[in-house]
Design a protein around this motif. Structure first.
Motif, PDB file in Angstrom:
ATOM      1  N   LEU A  69      25.298  -9.742 -24.833  1.00  0.00           N
ATOM      2  CA  LEU A  69      25.787  -8.377 -24.650  1.00  0.00           C
ATOM      3  C   LEU A  69      27.039  -8.203 -25.497  1.00  0.00           C
ATOM      4  CD1 LEU A  69      25.464  -8.395 -20.761  1.00  0.00           C
ATOM      5  CD2 LEU A  69      23.769  -7.592 -22.431  1.00  0.00           C
ATOM      6  N   VAL A  70      27.001  -7.238 -26.427  1.00  0.00           N
ATOM      7  CA  VAL A  70      28.106  -7.062 -27.364  1.00  0.00           C
ATOM      8  C   VAL A  70      28.612  -5.626 -27.288  1.00  0.00           C
ATOM      9  CG1 VAL A  70      28.882  -7.297 -29.743  1.00  0.00           C
ATOM     10  CG2 VAL A  70      26.968  -8.703 -28.916  1.00  0.00           C
ATOM     11  N   ASP A  71      29.854  -5.466 -26.833  1.00  0.00           N
ATOM     12  CA  ASP A  71      30.493  -4.153 -26.775  1.00  0.00           C
ATOM     13  C   ASP A  71      31.999  -4.396 -26.694  1.00  0.00           C
ATOM     14  OD1 ASP A  71      31.469  -1.477 -25.822  1.00  0.00           O
ATOM     15  OD2 ASP A  71      29.311  -1.094 -25.638  1.00  0.00           O
TER      16      ASP A  71
ATOM     17  N   ALA B 200      35.004  -3.969 -22.311  1.00  0.00           N
ATOM     18  CA  ALA B 200      34.675  -5.051 -21.376  1.00  0.00           C
ATOM     19  C   ALA B 200      33.949  -4.537 -20.145  1.00  0.00           C
ATOM     20  CB  ALA B 200      35.951  -5.791 -20.968  1.00  0.00           C
TER      21      ALA B 200
ATOM     22  N   VAL C 159      30.229  -4.221 -20.855  1.00  0.00           N
ATOM     23  CA  VAL C 159      29.600  -5.546 -20.900  1.00  0.00           C
ATOM     24  C   VAL C 159      29.395  -6.065 -19.482  1.00  0.00           C
ATOM     25  CG1 VAL C 159      29.911  -7.952 -21.611  1.00  0.00           C
ATOM     26  CG2 VAL C 159      30.452  -6.098 -23.202  1.00  0.00           C
ATOM     27  N   ASP C 160      30.384  -5.900 -18.627  1.00  0.00           N
ATOM     28  CA  ASP C 160      30.279  -6.381 -17.249  1.00  0.00           C
ATOM     29  C   ASP C 160      29.186  -5.642 -16.476  1.00  0.00           C
ATOM     30  OD1 ASP C 160      32.283  -8.217 -17.721  1.00  0.00           O
ATOM     31  OD2 ASP C 160      33.865  -6.987 -16.809  1.00  0.00           O
TER      32      ASP C 160
ATOM     33  N   TYR D 251      26.489  -4.144 -17.799  1.00  0.00           N
ATOM     34  CA  TYR D 251      25.218  -4.617 -18.352  1.00  0.00           C
ATOM     35  C   TYR D 251      24.876  -6.005 -17.815  1.00  0.00           C
ATOM     36  CZ  TYR D 251      25.374  -0.868 -21.922  1.00  0.00           C
ATOM     37  OH  TYR D 251      25.413   0.332 -22.585  1.00  0.00           O
ATOM     38  N   ALA D 252      25.884  -6.865 -17.717  1.00  0.00           N
ATOM     39  CA  ALA D 252      25.654  -8.231 -17.244  1.00  0.00           C
ATOM     40  C   ALA D 252      25.056  -8.242 -15.841  1.00  0.00           C
ATOM     41  CB  ALA D 252      26.952  -9.033 -17.285  1.00  0.00           C
TER      42      ALA D 252
ATOM     43  N   LYS E  90      28.427 -12.986 -23.340  1.00  0.00           N
ATOM     44  CA  LYS E  90      29.200 -11.765 -23.565  1.00  0.00           C
ATOM     45  C   LYS E  90      30.053 -11.911 -24.818  1.00  0.00           C
ATOM     46  CE  LYS E  90      29.817 -10.990 -18.581  1.00  0.00           C
ATOM     47  NZ  LYS E  90      30.845 -10.798 -17.522  1.00  0.00           N
TER      48      LYS E  90
ATOM     49  N   HIS F 238      32.970  -9.352 -27.134  1.00  0.00           N
ATOM     50  CA  HIS F 238      33.704  -8.092 -27.130  1.00  0.00           C
ATOM     51  C   HIS F 238      34.066  -7.610 -28.530  1.00  0.00           C
ATOM     52  CE1 HIS F 238      34.238  -9.731 -23.022  1.00  0.00           C
ATOM     53  NE2 HIS F 238      33.856  -8.508 -22.735  1.00  0.00           N
TER      54      HIS F 238
ATOM     55  N   ALA G 207      30.440 -12.064 -31.444  1.00  0.00           N
ATOM     56  CA  ALA G 207      28.982 -11.925 -31.380  1.00  0.00           C
ATOM     57  C   ALA G 207      28.307 -12.883 -32.354  1.00  0.00           C
ATOM     58  CB  ALA G 207      28.573 -10.489 -31.680  1.00  0.00           C
TER      59      ALA G 207
ATOM     60  N   ASP H 279      26.483  -2.936 -29.556  1.00  0.00           N
ATOM     61  CA  ASP H 279      27.148  -1.641 -29.727  1.00  0.00           C
ATOM     62  C   ASP H 279      27.291  -1.371 -31.218  1.00  0.00           C
ATOM     63  OD1 ASP H 279      28.548   0.720 -29.161  1.00  0.00           O
ATOM     64  OD2 ASP H 279      30.461  -0.313 -28.945  1.00  0.00           O
TER      65      ASP H 279
END
Length: 191
Positions: free
Chosen positions: A10-12, A15, A18-19, A21-22, A33, A35, A40, A53
């Protein structure tokens, strides 16, 4: 003891996103994860699917995607972004395009679909990616804009080429081989 769970990266740069989505994936997937784009790229080799993202400070999602493909990582990538699709996506080598906000069900459905896609050959994956791009553009653009777009027309032409190649291949198969191929696809989808 290792698990057979697929890994989603998960790349955004936000934070909190990402949390959130996780949470959608933590039960059935191994979750990584990141950020920013650099982080990534450090983790992508351990992933099966990347949710990326498009707009991030430093390396943009587009630059990260280009680096993933240039480095030859065999990973499916879905762009998950607030950027409405425009004709520039025709040349981007992603597998799926989701426009934020994206719900948990849509995220999971996309990742599950991309994992299934991994089992197919490059031609099938290319056709799927083209269909995703065309669908994203059709959602955002009027019919007249699509008709005037060289990028969209190239996508449609390539889709037709791939469809014709598939049709030709299927036509060359004897009925028993064709039935075995269909049975294999059905079994993969049922797993």
């Amino acid at each position: 003891m290792s698990t057979a769970q697929p890994t989603v990266l998960l790349v955004d740069d936000e934070a909190d996103i990402v949390d959130v989505y996780a949470l959608a994936f933590s039960e059935d997937y191994d979750v990584l994860k990141a950020h920013d784009g650099e982080e990534a790229l450090e983790k992508v080799s351990d992933a099966d699917v990347v949710l990326l993202d498009r707009r991030m400070p430093g390396l943009s999602g587009r630059e990260v995607l280009a680096a993933i493909r240039e480095r030859g990582f065999d990973v499916r990538v879905a762009m998950v972004t607030a950027v409405d699709p425009d004709f520039d996506i025709a040349e981007m080598p992603f597998d799926a395009y989701l426009t934020k906000p994206v719900g948990e069900a849509e995220l999971r459905e996309t990742v599950d679909g991309l994992l299934t896609l991994t089992d197919y050959d490059e031609q099938v994956r290319e056709r799927f990616a083209i269909a995703e791009k065309m669908a994203a553009l059709e959602t955002e653009k009027a019919g007249a804009e699509l008709a005037e777009s060289e990028e969209y027309q190239r996508l449609a032409e390539r889709a037709a080429e791939l469809d014709a190649e598939t049709s030709e291949t299927v036509g060359e198969m004897d009925p028993e081989t064709f039935e075995q191929a269909l049975t294999g696809i059905t079994e993969l989808e049922d797993e």
